[in-house]
Motif scaffolding. Structure first.
Motif, PDB file in Angstrom:
ATOM      1  N   LEU A  25       0.904  -1.255  -0.009  1.00 54.55           N
ATOM      2  CA  LEU A  25      -0.308  -0.250   0.168  1.00 54.55           C
ATOM      3  C   LEU A  25       0.553   1.267   0.112  1.00 54.55           C
ATOM      4  CD1 LEU A  25      -2.442   1.359   0.165  1.00 54.55           C
ATOM      5  CD2 LEU A  25      -2.398   1.085   2.640  1.00 54.55           C
ATOM      6  N   VAL A  26       1.512   1.471   1.207  1.00 57.76           N
ATOM      7  CA  VAL A  26       2.526   2.261   1.536  1.00 57.76           C
ATOM      8  C   VAL A  26       3.914   2.799  -0.193  1.00 57.76           C
ATOM      9  CG1 VAL A  26       4.704   2.806   2.002  1.00 57.76           C
ATOM     10  CG2 VAL A  26       2.840   2.351   3.352  1.00 57.76           C
ATOM     11  N   ARG A  27       4.106   1.650  -0.811  1.00 56.27           N
ATOM     12  CA  ARG A  27       4.648   0.999  -2.718  1.00 56.27           C
ATOM     13  C   ARG A  27       4.134   2.268  -3.484  1.00 56.27           C
ATOM     14  NH1 ARG A  27       4.868  -1.391  -6.427  1.00 56.27           N
ATOM     15  NH2 ARG A  27       3.244  -3.028  -5.594  1.00 56.27           N
ATOM     16  N   ARG A  28       2.669   1.752  -3.827  1.00 56.96           N
ATOM     17  CA  ARG A  28       1.884   2.356  -4.491  1.00 56.96           C
ATOM     18  C   ARG A  28       1.145   3.441  -3.992  1.00 56.96           C
ATOM     19  NH1 ARG A  28      -0.150  -2.918  -3.739  1.00 56.96           N
ATOM     20  NH2 ARG A  28      -1.679  -1.879  -2.211  1.00 56.96           N
ATOM     21  N   THR A  29       0.770   3.780  -3.607  1.00 56.94           N
ATOM     22  CA  THR A  29       0.982   5.808  -2.670  1.00 56.94           C
ATOM     23  C   THR A  29       1.919   6.867  -3.297  1.00 56.94           C
ATOM     24  OG1 THR A  29      -0.808   5.125  -1.258  1.00 56.94           O
ATOM     25  CG2 THR A  29       0.370   6.866  -1.032  1.00 56.94           C
ATOM     26  N   LEU A  30       2.972   5.860  -3.089  1.00 60.83           N
ATOM     27  CA  LEU A  30       4.456   6.922  -3.552  1.00 60.83           C
ATOM     28  C   LEU A  30       5.003   6.348  -4.872  1.00 60.83           C
ATOM     29  CD1 LEU A  30       7.297   5.830  -0.392  1.00 60.83           C
ATOM     30  CD2 LEU A  30       5.999   8.328  -1.084  1.00 60.83           C
ATOM     31  N   ARG A  31       4.787   5.204  -5.144  1.00 56.40           N
ATOM     32  CA  ARG A  31       5.175   4.904  -7.001  1.00 56.40           C
ATOM     33  C   ARG A  31       3.940   4.700  -7.951  1.00 56.40           C
ATOM     34  NH1 ARG A  31      10.673   3.816  -6.393  1.00 56.40           N
ATOM     35  NH2 ARG A  31      11.170   2.850  -9.007  1.00 56.40           N
ATOM     36  N   ASP A  41      -5.109 -10.951  -7.182  1.00 54.62           N
ATOM     37  CA  ASP A  41      -4.073 -12.638  -6.440  1.00 54.62           C
ATOM     38  C   ASP A  41      -2.186 -12.325  -6.741  1.00 54.62           C
ATOM     39  OD1 ASP A  41      -5.695 -14.664  -7.255  1.00 54.62           O
ATOM     40  OD2 ASP A  41      -5.518 -14.885  -9.265  1.00 54.62           O
ATOM     41  N   ALA A  42      -2.411 -11.213  -7.515  1.00 56.33           N
ATOM     42  CA  ALA A  42      -0.501 -10.581  -7.502  1.00 56.33           C
ATOM     43  C   ALA A  42      -0.545 -10.101  -6.603  1.00 56.33           C
ATOM     44  CB  ALA A  42      -0.156  -9.864  -8.329  1.00 56.33           C
ATOM     45  N   ARG A  43      -1.229  -9.536  -5.724  1.00 61.18           N
ATOM     46  CA  ARG A  43      -1.081  -8.594  -4.798  1.00 61.18           C
ATOM     47  C   ARG A  43      -0.871  -9.245  -3.531  1.00 61.18           C
ATOM     48  NH1 ARG A  43      -5.052  -3.534  -4.394  1.00 61.18           N
ATOM     49  NH2 ARG A  43      -5.172  -1.979  -6.945  1.00 61.18           N
ATOM     50  N   ILE A  44      -1.364 -10.373  -3.482  1.00 59.29           N
ATOM     51  CA  ILE A  44      -1.660 -11.717  -2.655  1.00 59.29           C
ATOM     52  C   ILE A  44      -0.472 -12.378  -2.200  1.00 59.29           C
ATOM     53  CG2 ILE A  44      -3.042 -13.675  -1.314  1.00 59.29           C
ATOM     54  CD1 ILE A  44      -5.139 -12.699  -2.058  1.00 59.29           C
ATOM     55  N   ALA A  45       0.274 -12.440  -3.494  1.00 57.62           N
ATOM     56  CA  ALA A  45       1.441 -13.092  -3.414  1.00 57.62           C
ATOM     57  C   ALA A  45       2.517 -11.929  -3.266  1.00 57.62           C
ATOM     58  CB  ALA A  45       1.754 -13.432  -5.353  1.00 57.62           C
ATOM     59  N   GLN A  46       2.241 -10.922  -3.612  1.00 58.59           N
ATOM     60  CA  GLN A  46       3.871 -10.098  -3.232  1.00 58.59           C
ATOM     61  C   GLN A  46       4.051  -9.623  -1.635  1.00 58.59           C
ATOM     62  OE1 GLN A  46       3.193  -6.552  -5.508  1.00 58.59           O
ATOM     63  NE2 GLN A  46       3.305  -7.501  -7.333  1.00 58.59           N
ATOM     64  N   ALA A  47       2.511 -10.105  -1.277  1.00 62.78           N
ATOM     65  CA  ALA A  47       2.126  -9.829   0.287  1.00 62.78           C
ATOM     66  C   ALA A  47       2.877 -10.611   1.332  1.00 62.78           C
ATOM     67  CB  ALA A  47       0.408  -9.281   0.593  1.00 62.78           C
ATOM     68  N   LEU A  48       2.226 -11.923   0.541  1.00 61.43           N
ATOM     69  CA  LEU A  48       2.856 -13.105   0.895  1.00 61.43           C
ATOM     70  C   LEU A  48       4.282 -12.762   1.061  1.00 61.43           C
ATOM     71  CD1 LEU A  48       0.404 -16.357  -0.219  1.00 61.43           C
ATOM     72  CD2 LEU A  48       1.094 -14.949   2.077  1.00 61.43           C
ATOM     73  N   PRO A  97       7.319  -2.223   8.412  1.00 69.08           N
ATOM     74  CA  PRO A  97       6.783  -2.535   6.811  1.00 69.08           C
ATOM     75  C   PRO A  97       6.398  -1.373   6.646  1.00 69.08           C
ATOM     76  CG  PRO A  97       5.380  -4.133   8.204  1.00 69.08           C
ATOM     77  CD  PRO A  97       5.857  -2.786   9.117  1.00 69.08           C
ATOM     78  N   GLY A  98       5.660  -0.088   6.758  1.00 66.74           N
ATOM     79  CA  GLY A  98       5.566   0.791   5.951  1.00 66.74           C
ATOM     80  C   GLY A  98       6.548   1.567   6.476  1.00 66.74           C
ATOM     81  N   LEU A  99       7.581   1.868   7.191  1.00 67.24           N
ATOM     82  CA  LEU A  99       8.706   2.189   6.870  1.00 67.24           C
ATOM     83  C   LEU A  99       9.708   2.173   5.807  1.00 67.24           C
ATOM     84  CD1 LEU A  99      10.594   5.138   8.821  1.00 67.24           C
ATOM     85  CD2 LEU A  99      11.707   3.182   9.738  1.00 67.24           C
ATOM     86  N   LEU A 100       9.553   0.755   6.061  1.00 62.94           N
ATOM     87  CA  LEU A 100      10.861   0.243   5.022  1.00 62.94           C
ATOM     88  C   LEU A 100      10.178   0.547   3.759  1.00 62.94           C
ATOM     89  CD1 LEU A 100      12.660  -1.593   4.684  1.00 62.94           C
ATOM     90  CD2 LEU A 100      10.732  -4.112   4.963  1.00 62.94           C
ATOM     91  N   SER A 101       8.629  -0.116   3.023  1.00 63.39           N
ATOM     92  CA  SER A 101       7.942   1.146   1.763  1.00 63.39           C
ATOM     93  C   SER A 101       8.809   2.192   1.545  1.00 63.39           C
ATOM     94  CB  SER A 101       6.917   0.054   1.959  1.00 63.39           C
ATOM     95  OG  SER A 101       6.977   0.232   0.807  1.00 63.39           O
ATOM     96  N   PHE A 102       8.645   2.891   2.082  1.00 68.23           N
ATOM     97  CA  PHE A 102       8.457   4.291   2.396  1.00 68.23           C
ATOM     98  C   PHE A 102      10.664   4.763   2.169  1.00 68.23           C
ATOM     99  CE2 PHE A 102      10.322   8.306   3.645  1.00 68.23           C
ATOM    100  CZ  PHE A 102       8.498   9.781   3.329  1.00 68.23           C
ATOM    101  N   VAL A 103      11.097   4.150   2.921  1.00 70.12           N
ATOM    102  CA  VAL A 103      12.595   4.212   2.776  1.00 70.12           C
ATOM    103  C   VAL A 103      12.940   3.619   1.044  1.00 70.12           C
ATOM    104  CG1 VAL A 103      14.989   3.829   3.372  1.00 70.12           C
ATOM    105  CG2 VAL A 103      13.175   4.262   5.428  1.00 70.12           C
ATOM    106  N   LEU A 104      12.697   3.134   0.896  1.00 70.85           N
ATOM    107  CA  LEU A 104      12.879   1.820  -0.598  1.00 70.85           C
ATOM    108  C   LEU A 104      11.730   2.074  -1.789  1.00 70.85           C
ATOM    109  CD1 LEU A 104      13.109  -1.576   0.281  1.00 70.85           C
ATOM    110  CD2 LEU A 104      15.188  -0.698   0.901  1.00 70.85           C
ATOM    111  N   ASN A 105      11.645   3.058  -1.456  1.00 71.16           N
ATOM    112  CA  ASN A 105      10.785   3.430  -2.216  1.00 71.16           C
ATOM    113  C   ASN A 105       9.999   4.741  -3.102  1.00 71.16           C
ATOM    114  OD1 ASN A 105       9.405   0.363  -3.520  1.00 71.16           O
ATOM    115  ND2 ASN A 105       8.281   0.833  -1.548  1.00 71.16           N
TER     116      ASN A 105
END
Length: 249
Positions: A25-31, A41-48, A97-105
């Protein structure tokens, strides 16, 4: 997929999906949206994948503490410090996870400040200058979280006139303002215009159609939708008396 109702099932969802869903969710918001974000299905696979990776790190770091707080005896689970465990779940499922996604994306990056070329100026009385940091935060990339161009353009809240060219060449005109509606991703494109205008042979929007209560259109790839600044007198600008007189003509 039925949602689990048991405590174990809910815990499994939190452990195996929530950290990865938060990261995505954070990645899609930023990028913005990527191709592999278009299906559940793809989102769930990524989440897993993300959740399993983070859970492995959590276990490697805090396995001893988790074992001291959570005790399992047969079919029963005992928690010694539920408040502290709740904070740990909030941190592991959302904050980390939110902070990690923010830093990477994040589109912002810390870069070394590039010194400007000196300028030749007339000597003046020197002013005390502030010391500048060697580093500066710059936006290096630009992304848009809106998934499609239709969503970006059609949801503009300003009142606008709209002209739609149908696949057979006919044209319809209307006003998109208060009372209008537009569907967005992932729903099929459709458009409801609160007021409809006559369209002249050359495509110019004419007068408001008497008695108009709007027009609905399903927008396909063969339609051409154009937005214009509204005419001087739009449906929203008409008073009740003027609308009644227009309907009676």
């Amino acid at each position: 997929m039925p949602f689990p109702t048991t405590a174990f099932g809910i815990a499994a969802i939190v452990v195996l999906l929530v950290p990865g869903l938060t990261y995505g969710l954070v990645r899609r918001t930023l990028r913005g949206f990527r191709f592999d974000d278009l299906t559940i299905d793809a989102r769930i696979a990524q989440a897993l994948v993300v959740s399993v990776l983070l859970d492995a790190i959590y276990l490697a770091v805090g396995a001893a503490w988790i074992a001291s707080v959570v005790h399992i005896e047969g079919n029963k689970v005992f928690v010694e410090e539920p408040g502290l465990l709740g904070l740990a779940v909030l941190a592991g499922a959302f904050a980390i996870p939110g902070l990690l996604s923010f830093v990477l994306n994040s589109p912002y990056r810390i870069r070394r400040r590039v010194p400007k070329a000196p300028r030749v100026v007339r000597p003046k009385k020197r002013k005390k200058q502030r010391a500048q940091s060697k580093y500066v935060i710059e936006r290096t990339t630009y992304y848009e979280a809106v998934p499609t161009a239709w969503d970006k353009g059609a949801t503009d809240p300003r009142g606008r006139a709209v002209r739609v060219t149908l696949p057979d060449g006919r044209m319809l005109g209307g006003f998109f303002g208060s009372g209008s509606y537009v569907s967005t991703y992932p729903e099929p494109r459709d458009l409801y215009l609160s007021h409809q205008y006559f369209v002249e042979a050359d495509g110019t929007l004419g007068e408001l159609i008497p008695g108009t209560a709007g027009v609905w259109l399903r927008i396909s790839d063969d339609h051409i939708v154009e937005f214009f600044d509204p005419p001087d007198a739009t449906g929203d600008d008409l008073t009740d008396n003027e609308r009644t007189e227009s309907n009676g003509e």
